[in-house]
Design a protein around this motif. Structure first.
Motif, PDB file in Angstrom:
ATOM      1  N   ALA A  58      46.058  87.387  54.266  1.00  0.00           N
ATOM      2  CA  ALA A  58      45.046  87.697  55.287  1.00  0.00           C
ATOM      3  C   ALA A  58      43.645  87.411  54.773  1.00  0.00           C
ATOM      4  CB  ALA A  58      45.156  89.160  55.704  1.00  0.00           C
ATOM      5  N   PRO A  59      42.749  86.986  55.652  1.00  0.00           N
ATOM      6  CA  PRO A  59      41.346  86.812  55.253  1.00  0.00           C
ATOM      7  C   PRO A  59      40.655  88.155  55.129  1.00  0.00           C
ATOM      8  CG  PRO A  59      41.592  86.395  57.595  1.00  0.00           C
ATOM      9  CD  PRO A  59      42.983  86.630  57.061  1.00  0.00           C
ATOM     10  N   LEU A  89      60.597  89.452  65.090  1.00  0.00           N
ATOM     11  CA  LEU A  89      60.873  88.552  63.974  1.00  0.00           C
ATOM     12  C   LEU A  89      61.958  89.096  63.051  1.00  0.00           C
ATOM     13  CD1 LEU A  89      57.239  87.510  62.943  1.00  0.00           C
ATOM     14  CD2 LEU A  89      58.936  86.091  64.102  1.00  0.00           C
ATOM     15  N   GLY A  90      62.104  90.426  63.036  1.00  0.00           N
ATOM     16  CA  GLY A  90      63.051  91.043  62.126  1.00  0.00           C
ATOM     17  C   GLY A  90      62.512  91.204  60.721  1.00  0.00           C
ATOM     18  N   ARG A  91      61.203  91.040  60.552  1.00  0.00           N
ATOM     19  CA  ARG A  91      60.571  91.138  59.228  1.00  0.00           C
ATOM     20  C   ARG A  91      59.068  91.209  59.415  1.00  0.00           C
ATOM     21  NH1 ARG A  91      58.569  86.105  58.944  1.00  0.00           N
ATOM     22  NH2 ARG A  91      59.688  84.520  60.158  1.00  0.00           N
ATOM     23  N   LEU A  92      58.364  91.468  58.309  1.00  0.00           N
ATOM     24  CA  LEU A  92      56.907  91.546  58.329  1.00  0.00           C
ATOM     25  C   LEU A  92      56.318  90.151  58.110  1.00  0.00           C
ATOM     26  CD1 LEU A  92      54.339  93.400  58.299  1.00  0.00           C
ATOM     27  CD2 LEU A  92      54.567  93.395  55.802  1.00  0.00           C
ATOM     28  N   PRO A  93      55.507  89.649  59.045  1.00  0.00           N
ATOM     29  CA  PRO A  93      54.893  88.326  58.845  1.00  0.00           C
ATOM     30  C   PRO A  93      53.585  88.435  58.077  1.00  0.00           C
ATOM     31  CG  PRO A  93      54.298  89.141  61.001  1.00  0.00           C
ATOM     32  CD  PRO A  93      55.170  90.201  60.362  1.00  0.00           C
ATOM     33  N   GLY A  94      53.159  87.328  57.500  1.00  0.00           N
ATOM     34  CA  GLY A  94      51.814  87.237  56.984  1.00  0.00           C
ATOM     35  C   GLY A  94      50.842  86.979  58.118  1.00  0.00           C
ATOM     36  N   TRP A  95      49.549  86.948  57.791  1.00  0.00           N
ATOM     37  CA  TRP A  95      48.537  86.785  58.820  1.00  0.00           C
ATOM     38  C   TRP A  95      48.674  85.489  59.615  1.00  0.00           C
ATOM     39  CZ3 TRP A  95      45.307  88.790  62.062  1.00  0.00           C
ATOM     40  CH2 TRP A  95      44.329  87.989  62.653  1.00  0.00           C
ATOM     41  N   ASN A 133      37.265  89.619  63.348  1.00  0.00           N
ATOM     42  CA  ASN A 133      37.232  90.604  62.274  1.00  0.00           C
ATOM     43  C   ASN A 133      37.925  91.897  62.686  1.00  0.00           C
ATOM     44  OD1 ASN A 133      35.790  88.871  60.585  1.00  0.00           O
ATOM     45  ND2 ASN A 133      33.812  89.633  61.295  1.00  0.00           N
ATOM     46  N   ARG A 134      37.758  92.272  63.949  1.00  0.00           N
ATOM     47  CA  ARG A 134      38.395  93.493  64.450  1.00  0.00           C
ATOM     48  C   ARG A 134      39.919  93.376  64.382  1.00  0.00           C
ATOM     49  NH1 ARG A 134      37.869  96.942  69.210  1.00  0.00           N
ATOM     50  NH2 ARG A 134      39.870  98.020  69.364  1.00  0.00           N
ATOM     51  N   VAL A 135      40.454  92.247  64.797  1.00  0.00           N
ATOM     52  CA  VAL A 135      41.903  92.069  64.781  1.00  0.00           C
ATOM     53  C   VAL A 135      42.417  92.001  63.349  1.00  0.00           C
ATOM     54  CG1 VAL A 135      43.804  90.577  65.484  1.00  0.00           C
ATOM     55  CG2 VAL A 135      41.899  90.959  67.046  1.00  0.00           C
ATOM     56  N   VAL A 136      41.694  91.306  62.473  1.00  0.00           N
ATOM     57  CA  VAL A 136      42.097  91.247  61.064  1.00  0.00           C
ATOM     58  C   VAL A 136      42.091  92.650  60.452  1.00  0.00           C
ATOM     59  CG1 VAL A 136      41.502  90.402  58.775  1.00  0.00           C
ATOM     60  CG2 VAL A 136      41.347  88.862  60.738  1.00  0.00           C
ATOM     61  N   SER A 137      41.053  93.426  60.744  1.00  0.00           N
ATOM     62  CA  SER A 137      40.967  94.791  60.214  1.00  0.00           C
ATOM     63  C   SER A 137      42.126  95.646  60.704  1.00  0.00           C
ATOM     64  CB  SER A 137      39.634  95.436  60.622  1.00  0.00           C
ATOM     65  OG  SER A 137      38.542  94.783  60.006  1.00  0.00           O
ATOM     66  N   ALA A 215      43.294  91.008  50.705  1.00  0.00           N
ATOM     67  CA  ALA A 215      42.203  91.529  51.531  1.00  0.00           C
ATOM     68  C   ALA A 215      42.301  93.031  51.763  1.00  0.00           C
ATOM     69  CB  ALA A 215      42.191  90.804  52.878  1.00  0.00           C
ATOM     70  N   ALA A 216      43.372  93.665  51.293  1.00  0.00           N
ATOM     71  CA  ALA A 216      43.627  95.077  51.614  1.00  0.00           C
ATOM     72  C   ALA A 216      43.412  95.973  50.402  1.00  0.00           C
ATOM     73  CB  ALA A 216      45.051  95.253  52.133  1.00  0.00           C
ATOM     74  N   LEU A 217      42.976  97.183  50.692  1.00  0.00           N
ATOM     75  CA  LEU A 217      42.877  98.228  49.677  1.00  0.00           C
ATOM     76  C   LEU A 217      44.039  99.188  49.927  1.00  0.00           C
ATOM     77  CD1 LEU A 217      40.974  99.011  47.338  1.00  0.00           C
ATOM     78  CD2 LEU A 217      39.837 100.579  48.936  1.00  0.00           C
TER      79      LEU A 217
END
Length: 238
Positions: A58-59, A89-95, A133-137, A215-217
């Motif tokens: 993710a950015p 999807l049956g799984r967690l996707p990346g951004w 930015n809102r959607v990425v957050s 990008a995540a804490l």
């Protein structure tokens, strides 16, 4: 599997929760239909490594301080969209895959892509940047919550999540009758569930240690490992 019916049976047990549920259920029918039909399966199989990989994809989000974007409230909360994507999807996707899915999938377009394009058409370049930015957050916030879920489940705790619990009953996650807040601090659901019989119990994971992953804490795994051992001691005393 966790269904909306199971969530309703578990949490819709006080005067306060019945009021909230009935008010929500009589509202936007397309939202109610989506949430009530949702089944949480794949989200409970996600591993911490998968979450960290998604975080790295993710950015880093910038500011979202444009009023039209900060106050934007589409019919479907972001958690509805994220859970739909994971289960489809049956799984967690990346951004990148998450973004592509929301553009291609008919239901995800209705929930997020089209409303975002509509508000984007009404704001200038600064507003469109703030919207992204809102959607990425929001995506990163979902990853932070799922990270906690994945680590705790990795220790054998049957932690559950469901959009109905989050949206209506203000329950972020739970194990049996123990309510958890993945982000630490007070419980959003306490005022709704405090009079339940038999009672629910509320615990604070006490998150104070974090690790930057992409990008995540994220709450540190070491801290969550200690929290998991503490919860196991409470739920399964020797």
């Amino acid at each position: 599997m966790t269904t909306a019916l199971e969530v309703r049976r578990l949490f819709n047990v006080t005067q306060e929760t019945r009021f909230h549920f009935n008010h929500w259920f009589s509202g936007r029918k397309h939202v109610v239909a989506q949430v009530m039909a949702h089944e949480s399966v794949a989200v409970h199989r996600i591993t911490p490594d998968e979450v960290e990989a998604a975080c790295r994809s993710a950015p880093r989000p910038g500011p979202t301080d444009v009023p039209d974007i900060r106050d934007w409230r589409p019919d479907h909360a972001f958690t509805h969209v994220a859970h739909h994507v994971v289960e489809t999807l049956g799984r967690l996707p990346g951004w990148p895959e998450f973004r592509e899915f929301c553009a291609a999938d008919e239901r995800a377009r209705d929930m997020l892509w089209t409303p975002a394009r509509e508000v984007s058409a009404e704001v200038g370049p600064r507003g469109r940047a703030a919207l992204r930015n809102r959607v990425v957050s929001d995506f990163l916030g979902f990853l932070r919550d799922v990270h906690v879920l994945a680590v705790l489940r990795g220790h054998g705790l049957d932690v559950r999540v469901h959009p109905l619990a989050d949206t209506v009953f203000k329950v972020d996650a739970w194990v049996g009758r123990l309510i958890l807040n993945p982000r630490g601090g007070g419980q959003r659901s306490e005022d709704l569930l405090v009079h339940a019989m038999p009672p629910f119990f509320f615990t604070d994971l006490g998150v104070t240690e974090f690790t930057q992953v992409g990008a995540a804490l994220l709450p540190s795994r070491a801290h969550l490992d200690r929290a998991a051992r503490r919860l196991l001691g409470v739920l399964r005393p020797a």
